[in-house]
Write an enzyme that holds these catalytic residues in place. Structure first.
Site, PDB file in Angstrom:
ATOM      1  N   PHE A   1      16.268  44.174  47.728  1.00 48.31           N
ATOM      2  CA  PHE A   1      15.917  45.099  49.215  1.00 48.31           C
ATOM      3  C   PHE A   1      15.634  43.430  49.578  1.00 48.31           C
ATOM      4  O   PHE A   1      14.234  43.890  50.192  1.00 48.31           O
ATOM      5  CB  PHE A   1      15.593  46.129  48.943  1.00 48.31           C
ATOM      6  CG  PHE A   1      16.232  47.430  47.772  1.00 48.31           C
ATOM      7  CD1 PHE A   1      17.214  47.830  48.919  1.00 48.31           C
ATOM      8  CD2 PHE A   1      15.608  47.959  46.811  1.00 48.31           C
ATOM      9  CE1 PHE A   1      18.282  48.891  47.842  1.00 48.31           C
ATOM     10  CE2 PHE A   1      16.341  49.235  46.527  1.00 48.31           C
ATOM     11  CZ  PHE A   1      17.427  49.066  46.990  1.00 48.31           C
TER      12      PHE A   1
ATOM     13  N   GLY B   1       5.778  46.949  43.323  1.00 43.86           N
ATOM     14  CA  GLY B   1       8.088  47.381  43.549  1.00 43.86           C
ATOM     15  C   GLY B   1       8.517  45.867  43.138  1.00 43.86           C
ATOM     16  O   GLY B   1       8.462  45.232  44.674  1.00 43.86           O
TER      17      GLY B   1
ATOM     18  N   ASP C   1       4.958  47.730  39.080  1.00 39.68           N
ATOM     19  CA  ASP C   1       5.511  48.706  39.149  1.00 39.68           C
ATOM     20  C   ASP C   1       6.001  49.914  38.156  1.00 39.68           C
ATOM     21  O   ASP C   1       5.778  49.145  37.020  1.00 39.68           O
ATOM     22  CB  ASP C   1       7.527  48.176  39.316  1.00 39.68           C
ATOM     23  CG  ASP C   1       8.165  49.066  39.951  1.00 39.68           C
ATOM     24  OD1 ASP C   1       8.967  50.233  39.582  1.00 39.68           O
ATOM     25  OD2 ASP C   1       8.948  48.479  41.388  1.00 39.68           O
TER      26      ASP C   1
ATOM     27  N   GLY D   1      11.734  53.780  39.732  1.00 39.26           N
ATOM     28  CA  GLY D   1      12.588  53.907  41.296  1.00 39.26           C
ATOM     29  C   GLY D   1      10.948  54.959  42.758  1.00 39.26           C
ATOM     30  O   GLY D   1      10.605  55.897  41.783  1.00 39.26           O
TER      31      GLY D   1
ATOM     32  N   ASP E   1       5.822  46.589  48.085  1.00 43.06           N
ATOM     33  CA  ASP E   1       7.087  46.589  48.197  1.00 43.06           C
ATOM     34  C   ASP E   1       7.010  47.991  47.411  1.00 43.06           C
ATOM     35  O   ASP E   1       8.501  47.936  47.290  1.00 43.06           O
ATOM     36  CB  ASP E   1       7.202  45.311  48.286  1.00 43.06           C
ATOM     37  CG  ASP E   1       9.758  45.607  48.861  1.00 43.06           C
ATOM     38  OD1 ASP E   1       9.329  46.420  49.561  1.00 43.06           O
ATOM     39  OD2 ASP E   1      10.203  45.244  48.190  1.00 43.06           O
TER      40      ASP E   1
ATOM     41  N   HIS F   1       7.944  54.682  50.076  1.00 45.94           N
ATOM     42  CA  HIS F   1       7.500  54.524  51.118  1.00 45.94           C
ATOM     43  C   HIS F   1       6.885  55.756  52.197  1.00 45.94           C
ATOM     44  O   HIS F   1       7.732  55.921  52.875  1.00 45.94           O
ATOM     45  CB  HIS F   1       8.555  53.988  51.978  1.00 45.94           C
ATOM     46  CG  HIS F   1       9.291  52.293  51.942  1.00 45.94           C
ATOM     47  ND1 HIS F   1      10.787  52.586  52.047  1.00 45.94           N
ATOM     48  CD2 HIS F   1       8.524  51.431  51.185  1.00 45.94           C
ATOM     49  CE1 HIS F   1      10.674  51.255  51.506  1.00 45.94           C
ATOM     50  NE2 HIS F   1       9.188  49.955  51.844  1.00 45.94           N
TER      51      HIS F   1
ATOM     52  N   HIS G   1       6.014  44.405  53.289  1.00 44.16           N
ATOM     53  CA  HIS G   1       7.480  44.616  54.063  1.00 44.16           C
ATOM     54  C   HIS G   1       8.107  46.370  54.272  1.00 44.16           C
ATOM     55  O   HIS G   1       7.208  46.979  54.216  1.00 44.16           O
ATOM     56  CB  HIS G   1       8.292  44.706  52.253  1.00 44.16           C
ATOM     57  CG  HIS G   1       9.984  43.855  52.234  1.00 44.16           C
ATOM     58  ND1 HIS G   1      11.078  44.609  52.389  1.00 44.16           N
ATOM     59  CD2 HIS G   1      10.607  43.182  52.889  1.00 44.16           C
ATOM     60  CE1 HIS G   1      11.907  44.190  52.718  1.00 44.16           C
ATOM     61  NE2 HIS G   1      11.458  43.043  53.148  1.00 44.16           N
ATOM     62  N   ASP G   2       9.420  46.082  54.703  1.00 42.20           N
ATOM     63  CA  ASP G   2      10.257  47.610  55.649  1.00 42.20           C
ATOM     64  C   ASP G   2       9.353  47.703  56.789  1.00 42.20           C
ATOM     65  O   ASP G   2       8.881  49.025  57.027  1.00 42.20           O
ATOM     66  CB  ASP G   2       9.886  48.333  54.470  1.00 42.20           C
ATOM     67  CG  ASP G   2      11.141  48.184  53.029  1.00 42.20           C
ATOM     68  OD1 ASP G   2      12.340  47.387  53.368  1.00 42.20           O
ATOM     69  OD2 ASP G   2      10.979  47.749  52.079  1.00 42.20           O
TER      70      ASP G   2
END
Ligand code: SAH
Ligand code: MG
Length: 218
Positions: A14, A40, A65, A69, A135, A138, A163-164
């Protein structure tokens, strides 16, 4: 860097090429001053860009990480990828593909995978970092933890990358934007630029003061 663009194309993830190229440039600038760290990694797209810069600089990238997920990547959720489902374990596993990415890019002597929850990896962390790329999860809790646990280790002149970041709920969740605004509000960072959804903040180097100080300080 051209090579990276080609490699990154074959990796699930992503991150746009423009964002990746910027990660590479920023890591290339500071990686000789201390380790870089990302939260992440997923299948290693961002790891490729950051890792390549660290390799060239003789640096190190810690890649945090748990490889199970995020919420939105679980079975039945919007970003679920059946190819990442481990049937035997009955859960998502991105670590296998992540290792393959590292092998193919010859990054095993540069990237240190920390297969762990971000908060656990951070618990006894005491090494100054030249760059932190957030990242990971969220939710507000995950984003806040990542910000609070890792930003405090950034050296003067180092980078905090988030990010995001989206300006409205229609575009995406607001947790990364929230921690970005918290970081800016501390006054410790220069706002460098936004590229795609990547926010770039630079910790003020020692001895350089923000412009908005009052004229008289006595
Ligand atoms: N940087 C990647 C995308 C990351 S996706 C790219 O370039 O493509 C988000 C990742 O964060 C997922 O792999 C998920 O497992 C991980 N993650 C989510 N919450 C986490 C947490 N609390 N601790 C560690 N990793 C987490
Ligand atoms: Mg992201």
């Amino acid at each position: 860097m051209g090579l990276n663009r080609v490699r990154a194309e074959g990796v699930k993830g992503f991150l746009s090429d423009d964002e990746g190229a910027r990660l590479y440039e920023l890591a290339a600038e500071v990686a000789h001053r201390g380790p870089c760290l990302e939260i992440g990694s997923y299948c290693g797209k961002s790891t490729l860009w950051l890792g390549e810069a660290c390799r060239e600089a003789g640096g190190v990238l810690f890649a945090v990480d748990h490889h199970r997920g995020s919420e939105e990547q679980q079975k039945g959720a919007d970003f679920f990828d059946p190819e990442l489902w481990d049937e035997a374990e009955g859960r998502v596993d991105t670590f296998q593909l992540f290792r393959r990415t590292l092998d193919r890019a010859h990054l095993n002597d540069t990237v240190v995978p920390l297969v762990s929850k971000s908060t656990v990896a951070a618990r006894f962390w005491a090494t100054p970092l030249s760059l932190v790329f957030i990242d990971g999860g969220h939710t507000y809790e995950a984003a806040y933890n990542d910000y609070a646990c890792w930003s405090r280790h950034i050296i003067p002149g180092g980078y905090l990358l988030i990010h995001d970041i989206y300006d409205s709920m229609d575009e995406g969740g607001q947790a990364p934007h929230h921690i970005y605004k918290m970081a800016v509000a501390t006054g410790q960072y220069e706002v460098v630029e936004r590229i795609g959804s990547l926010g770039i903040l630079k910790r003020y180097p020692c001895g350089i003061l923000p412009a908005e100080l009052p004229e008289k300080d006595y």
